[in-house]
Scaffold this motif. Structure first.
Motif, mmCIF file in Angstrom:
data_model
loop_
_atom_site.group_PDB
_atom_site.id
_atom_site.type_symbol
_atom_site.label_atom_id
_atom_site.label_comp_id
_atom_site.label_asym_id
_atom_site.label_seq_id
_atom_site.Cartn_x
_atom_site.Cartn_y
_atom_site.Cartn_z
ATOM 1 N N VAL A 64 10.618 5.262 -10.164
ATOM 2 C CA VAL A 64 9.566 6.146 -10.655
ATOM 3 C C VAL A 64 8.660 6.448 -9.467
ATOM 4 N N ARG A 65 8.525 7.721 -9.157
ATOM 5 C CA ARG A 65 7.701 8.128 -8.007
ATOM 6 C C ARG A 65 6.333 8.587 -8.507
ATOM 7 N N PRO A 71 6.976 10.545 6.138
ATOM 8 C CA PRO A 71 8.043 11.365 6.710
ATOM 9 C C PRO A 71 9.245 10.550 7.193
ATOM 10 N N SER A 72 9.015 9.316 7.588
ATOM 11 C CA SER A 72 10.102 8.473 8.091
ATOM 12 C C SER A 72 10.930 7.835 6.977
ATOM 13 N N GLN A 73 10.484 7.938 5.744
ATOM 14 C CA GLN A 73 11.187 7.315 4.627
ATOM 15 C C GLN A 73 12.239 8.250 4.044
ATOM 16 N N ALA A 74 13.345 7.666 3.635
ATOM 17 C CA ALA A 74 14.420 8.443 3.011
ATOM 18 C C ALA A 74 13.995 8.905 1.625
ATOM 19 N N ASP A 75 14.529 10.044 1.214
ATOM 20 C CA ASP A 75 14.320 10.516 -0.153
ATOM 21 C C ASP A 75 15.167 9.663 -1.074
ATOM 22 N N LEU A 76 14.559 9.066 -2.091
ATOM 23 C CA LEU A 76 15.276 8.190 -2.999
ATOM 24 C C LEU A 76 15.818 8.911 -4.228
#
Length: 182
Positions: A64-65, A71-76
């Protein structure tokens, strides 16, 4: 039938406590559902003693977003094919129509218009909030931009302040307004 991804974007209004209803209905219609909550809706869910956030994650199979990632984090989450904004509050409808994207929820729905994603919005506010001239203007702006706003006889009818009926919230009208899967 091909599974497509639906982002269910929810604001802090009483129906947000029953997100299992639209999630299950959308899943039965073939959608892979991802839940995105406004910061206030997330606070409601995360402070719930019964583990509401965890229950939504178990139901959808996705995190749950509620806030922007770095910016450095992957899209989950997978990319959305459609957006369902429900419940939509009067605060969010006015910010959305003005193009404000100061939260992840607003950023996604504001961007969704520009991406020409199918967007269905199911409001939840009372008659006093509905009487404010900004609300009617905002609804008209979003409808002109191609958003299906289910307000009035075809969806949600505002209630007297402090007299909402959660059992009458028309989740199925929102699910029925989504594009059909092919």
């Amino acid at each position: 039938m091909t599974t497509r991804t639906l982002y269910l974007i929810s604001c802090a209004a009483p129906p947000a406590r029953r997100l299992h209803i639209p999630i299950q209905a959308a899943q039965q219609a073939g959608w892979d559902v991802c839940a995105i909550l406004s910061p206030s809706a997330y606070r409601w869910a995360s402070e719930d003693a019964e583990g509401e956030v965890e229950a939504l994650e178990a139901l959808t199979g996705h995190p749950v977003r509620h806030q922007y990632k770095l910016p450095s984090q992957a899209d989950l989450l997978p990319e959305p094919d459609a957006l369902l904004v429900a419940p939509l509050t009067s605060n969010t409808v006015n910010k959305w129509a003005a193009g404000i994207s100061d939260t992840l929820a607003l950023g996604l729905i504001t961007e969704g218009i520009g991406l020409r994603l199918p967007i269905v919005a199911l409001p939840h506010w009372n008659k006093a909030q509905d009487a404010h001239p900004a609300v009617a203007h905002s609804v008209a702006t979003l409808r002109a931009a191609g958003v299906t706003v289910l307000l009035g006889d075809e969806g949600f009818v505002p209630h007297r302040p402090r007299h909402g009926n959660l059992d009458a919230y028309p989740w199925q009208a929102a699910i029925d307004a989504l594009p059909t899967l092919s």
